[in-house]
Design an enzyme around this catalytic site. Structure first.
Site, mmCIF file in Angstrom:
data_model
loop_
_atom_site.group_PDB
_atom_site.id
_atom_site.type_symbol
_atom_site.label_atom_id
_atom_site.label_comp_id
_atom_site.label_asym_id
_atom_site.label_seq_id
_atom_site.Cartn_x
_atom_site.Cartn_y
_atom_site.Cartn_z
ATOM 1 N N GLU A 140 -0.940 13.522 28.381
ATOM 2 C CA GLU A 140 -2.017 14.401 27.923
ATOM 3 C C GLU A 140 -3.242 14.197 28.796
ATOM 4 O O GLU A 140 -3.290 13.254 29.591
ATOM 5 C CB GLU A 140 -2.315 14.164 26.441
ATOM 6 C CG GLU A 140 -2.834 12.786 26.109
ATOM 7 C CD GLU A 140 -3.122 12.615 24.609
ATOM 8 O OE1 GLU A 140 -2.468 13.259 23.784
ATOM 9 O OE2 GLU A 140 -4.018 11.831 24.297
ATOM 10 N N HIS A 189 -6.678 14.482 19.863
ATOM 11 C CA HIS A 189 -6.647 13.054 20.138
ATOM 12 C C HIS A 189 -7.972 12.629 20.739
ATOM 13 O O HIS A 189 -8.487 13.279 21.656
ATOM 14 C CB HIS A 189 -5.549 12.719 21.149
ATOM 15 C CG HIS A 189 -4.207 12.519 20.517
ATOM 16 N ND1 HIS A 189 -3.047 12.597 21.231
ATOM 17 C CD2 HIS A 189 -3.850 12.242 19.257
ATOM 18 C CE1 HIS A 189 -2.027 12.387 20.427
ATOM 19 N NE2 HIS A 189 -2.495 12.179 19.215
ATOM 20 N N GLY A 210 0.835 -1.208 0.000
ATOM 21 C CA GLY A 210 0.000 0.000 0.000
ATOM 22 C C GLY A 210 0.866 1.253 0.000
ATOM 23 O O GLY A 210 2.092 1.176 0.130
#
Lengths: 298, 372
Positions: A209, A246, A18
Site C-alpha cells: 500500500e 490505514h 475478553g
C-alpha cells in the site's frame, strides 16, 4: 509445510476472557487450531473453551510450552502486554489491537528484534497456515491449504486475494498480515525470505500500500528469490496526502517513491508480476507459475 | 495525526524549556518591535506564499496582518495571524526529530544550513542519528549532532541542551515530528526557536489529557469521522462503502481502472457494531455528496452481512422512491443469503462478485466500462 505457525505451534490468547479473546478461542477450538491456553490477570484457574487461563504469559509458557501469542488488549496496555510476551520467550506474536501509539509500536518492535522474535502488528489481522493453525481474522472455511504464500498489510484485502487464488484452483501455504500502522514489527522483506526458504511454498502474492519504503525493501529481496512473486499495491489511484483508512497509507505529496505507482514499478522491475487491480491476482499467479515451469523445462 | 499550528507548537516548546520569541495572536501583539507577522496554517511554504511579513511600526503590523489573513496557502485558509517580536539575527540552523516508519525508530536530523527548505539541502550536509527507542538518545550522539550544527567552533551549551530536549520532547509528547527551522544561534550563545512544526500522535491521547484532533478534512470527511467511519471525498461519480482500509483503496483502484470515477469513499471501520440505523445514516451521508451511483462492496468473514443490508434497506425506505441514486451492492460472506433476502425486493442490484459490481456501478454512472 508453512511459515511462522503450523500444527505444532502452541498458541496462547492474551486477554482470553475478553469479548475478542473469547471469540478467537471459540474459532480456534472449532477449527482445530492448537490453542493451549490464555491469560487474563485475576482470572487464573478458570477455563475458556476448555483451555486453561493463566495470570501471566510466563506462567502459561511454563505450564504449556507455548511459543505463539495472539493479543487483543486495549491500546494503552499494548506495550506492557508485548513486553510481557517477549520477555517470556514467545517466538511469534500477533498484535491485533488498533490505535496503538507509534512510540509504543517502536519500542515493542525493538523488543521483538532484540529477542529474535517475530511481531506482526500492531493492527495486524494475523497469520494463518490453512488446516494447521489460525491466529488470524480469517475464517478457516474461506481458506484452502495449498502452496501459495500471501503477505499483505491489509486483512480484508487478503479475502479477495485468496478468493482469486481459489478461483484458479490454488490454495495457501501461509497468509501473513503485517498490520496497517506506519510502524509494524515485521516487514515484507523478512516474510519473503521465509517463504523463499519454505519447501511448502511455490510462489508468493505480495499486497502493498502507499506510504513508507517497505515495498522497496521487498523489491530488493525479490531480486534474490527463485520463487515467482505476484504483486499488487493498493491505492494506485489514491490522491496524494489523503489518508486512506490505514494510518500507514498516506503517500505524502513530494515523497514520490512512497506512492503506490512507484512501489509497483519498483516491484515489477525487480522481477515481480505486477497487477493494477486485485481481481487480476489469481490469473497472474497462474501465468507466473506456468512461466516458471516453462523455464525449468527448457 | 495532529498537526499543530506554529503558535501552538511554540507554546509546547516553551513549556519544554525552549527559548521562543515573545508573541501573541493578532490583534494582540508584543509590546515592542520590530515584529514578524505570520500566517497560521498547518503546512509549510508560508514564506514563498507571502505569509510571513516584517513590520517596524504597529500600523505596518495591522496592514500586514490584514493582508496575511486573506491568504490561502497550500489550499488552507489562514486560521489565525501570529505576531512575534523579531529575533535578533544569528546563525540559522535546522534541527528536527521524527518517527522514521521504515527504520521503526526515532531519527534526529541536524543541518548547519537552516531557514531554508530542508528537502533542497544536499543529503550529505544533514547529520542523521537513528535512536534505539529502548535506550534513548545517547550523550555521544547528542554531542555529535550539536557539533554538526556548529561547524566553526565548539557548540554553546544551550545548543547541546536543545538537541537533548528535542529528543525528549518527541518521546514525552508522543510526537511524530518536532521540527525547528530555523533554530537561531545568537553570537552570545543563546538559542531561539524561530519556527516550529509539530505533528502529534492522536492515538496517544490517553497519555495527554486534552489532546484532540484538529478538523482537517472536508465537511463530509469530518461528518464521517463523527459517525465513526472514515470518509474520503473526491470529485467523480460513484460513492462507495467498503469494510477495511485495503478493500477501500482496492475498490478505488478497480473503479478507476475499469473506467469509472469516484465521488466519495467510506470505510466502515468499527461502525458496524452500531447497528442498521447508524449505517442508514452513513448511507444518507454518502447520498449527500450527490453521487450518480451508490456502491457497497462488503465482504465479511465474521460479521453479519444482514446488518449492513438492513442499514441499506432503511436508507432506501427513508429516502423514498427516487430519493437515492441507483444502488449496487456486492455482498459476500457471513449470512449472505439472509442479506440477499432483505435487499432483493428493493430497488437495487445485488451480486457477490467484486468486478461485476464495479462494472455495473460504472454503467449506471453513465460511463463505458473499459475492462471486465
Amino acid at each position: 509445510m508453512a511459515i511462522l505457525v503450523d500444527a505444532r505451534s502452541r498458541i496462547l490468547i492474551q486477554g482470553i476472557t475478553g469479548e475478542t479473546g473469547r471469540a478467537y478461542a471459540a474459532r480456534m477450538v472449532a477449527a482445530g487450531t492448537p490453542l493451549v491456553g490464555g491469560t487474563s490477570p485475576g482470572k487464573a484457574g478458570q477455563a475458556v473453551e476448555g483451555v486453561p487461563v493463566f495470570a501471566t504469559i510466563a506462567e502459561a509458557v511454563a505450564a504449556t510450552g507455548a511459543d505463539c501469542v495472539l493479543s487483543s488488549v486495549r491500546p494503552a496496555a499494548a506495550l506492557a502486554a508485548m513486553t510481557e510476551v517477549f520477555e517470556a520467550g514467545i517466538r511469534v506474536a500477533v498484535l491485533y489491537t488498533e490505535n496503538v501509539p507509534v512510540h509504543d509500536a517502536m519500542r515493542m518492535r525493538a523488543l521483538a528484534r532484540a529477542r529474535g522474535a517475530c511481531l506482526l502488528g500492531p493492527n495486524s489481522a494475523g497469520v494463518i497456515s490453512p488446516g494447521r493453525a489460525n491466529l488470524a481474522d480469517l475464517n478457516d472455511a474461506r481458506v484452502r491449504a495449498g502452496r501459495i504464500g500471501v503477505v499483505s498489510k491489509s486483512g480484508t484485502l487478503t479475502y479477495e486475494v485468496i478468493d482469486g487464488l481459489h478461483a484458479e484452483g490454488l490454495g495457501e501455504s501461509t497468509v501473513v498480515c503485517l498490520g496497517g500502522d506506519p510502524v509494524v514489527g515485521t516487514g515484507f522483506a523478512e516474510i519473503l525470505r521465509l517463504f523463499e526458504a519454505d519447501p511448502g511454498t511455490d510462489a508468493v502474492v505480495l499486497v502493498g500500500e502507499p506510504g513508507g519504503a517497505m515495498e522497496h525493501e521487498a523489491a530488493a529481496v525479490v531480486r534474490t528469490m527463485r520463487k515467482p512473486v505476484v504483486a499488487y499495491v493498493t491505492g494506485q489511484r489514491a490522491p496524494p496526502a489523503k489518508r486512506m483508512g490505514h494510518a500507514g497509507a498516506v503517500s505524502g505529496a513530494g515523497a514520490e517513491a512512497t506512492t503506490a505507482a512507484a512501489k509497483l514499478a519498483a516491484l515489477r522491475s525487480a522481477g515481480c508480476t505486477g497487477v493494477d487491480i486485485v481481481t487480476d491476482v489469481g490469473a497472474a499467479m497462474v501465468a507466473a507459475l506456468a512461466a516458471r515451469r516453462g523455464a525449468h523445462a527448457s | 495525526m495532529i498537526r499543530l499550528l506554529e503558535h501552538e507548537g511554540k507554546a509546547l516548546l516553551g513549556r519544554r524549556g525552549f527559548a521562543i520569541p515573545e508573541g501573541a495572536l493578532f490583534p494582540g501583539l508584543p509590546p515592542t518591535g520590530p515584529w514578524v507577522v505570520k500566517a497560521q496554517v498547518p503546512v509549510g511554504g508560508r514564506g514563498k506564499a507571502g505569509g510571513i511579513r516584517f513590520a517596524a511600526t504597529t500600523d505596518e503590523v495591522r496592514a500586514a496582518a490584514d493582508a496575511v489573513a486573506r491568504l490561502v496557502i497550500g489550499g488552507h485558509d489562514v486560521r489565525a495571524v501570529y505576531v512575534e517580536r523579531r529575533v535578533p539575527p544569528g546563525r540559522e540552523v535546522y534541527l528536527a526529530a521524527h518517527v522514521d516508519r521504515d527504520l521503526g525508530c526515532p531519527v534526529m536530523l541536524a543541518c548547519p544550513a537552516g531557514g531554508v527548505d530542508i528537502e533542497a539541502v544536499p543529503h550529505e550536509r544533514i547529520a542523521r542519528v537513528a535512536v534505539d527507542p529502548l535506550a534513548g538518545l545517547g550523550d555521544e550522539d547528542a554531542a555529535m549532532l550539536a557539533r554538526a550544527l556548529s561547524p566553526d567552533g565548539p557548540p554553546p551549551p544551550a545548543l547541546r541542551r536543545a538537541v537533548a530536549d528535542l529528543y525528549r520532547t518527541l518521546v514525552e509528547e508522543d510526537a511524530e515530528l518536532v521540527e525547528i527551522n530555523p533554530l537561531i544561534v545568537g553570537a552570545d550563545g543563546t538559542v531561539t526557536a524561530a519556527d516550529a512544526r509539530l505533528i502529534l500522535d492522536e492515538d496517544a491521547a490517553f497519555r495527554h489529557p486534552g489532546r484532540r484532533a484538529i478538523p482537517e478534512g472536508t465537511a463530509f470527511e469530518e461528518e464521517a469521522r463523527r459517525r465513526g467511519v472514515i470518509g474520503i471525498e473526491l470529485d467523480g461519480d460513484i460513492a462507495a462503502m467498503m469494510n477495511g482500509a485495503g478493500m477501500t483503496m482496492a475498490t478505488l483502484d478497480q473503479l478507476v481502472a475499469m473506467g469509472g470515477s469516484v465521488r466519495g469513499l467510506v470505510e466502515l471501520h468499527g461502525a458496524m457494531a452500531r447497528g442498521p440505523d447508524h449505517l442508514a445514516g452513513v448511507v444518507a451521508l454518502m447520498a449527500s455528496l450527490r453521487p450518480r451511483v451508490l456502491l457497497f462492496n462488503i465482504y465479511f468473514q465474521f460479521r453479519n452481512l444482514d446488518t449492513v443490508a438492513e442499514g441499506i434497506a432503511r436508507a432506501i425506505h427513508a429516502a423514498g422512491p427516487g430519493g437515492l441514486p441507483p444502488v449496487v451492492v456486492r455482498i459476500r460472506g457471513v449470512r449472505e443469503a439472509e442479506a440477499r433476502r432483505i435487499l432483493e425486493p428493493l430497488d437495487c442490484w445485488v451480486t457477490d462478485d467484486f468486478a461485476r459490481a464495479c462494472a455495473r456501478a460504472i454503467e449506471l454512472s453513465g460511463r463505458p466500462v473499459l475492462r471486465r
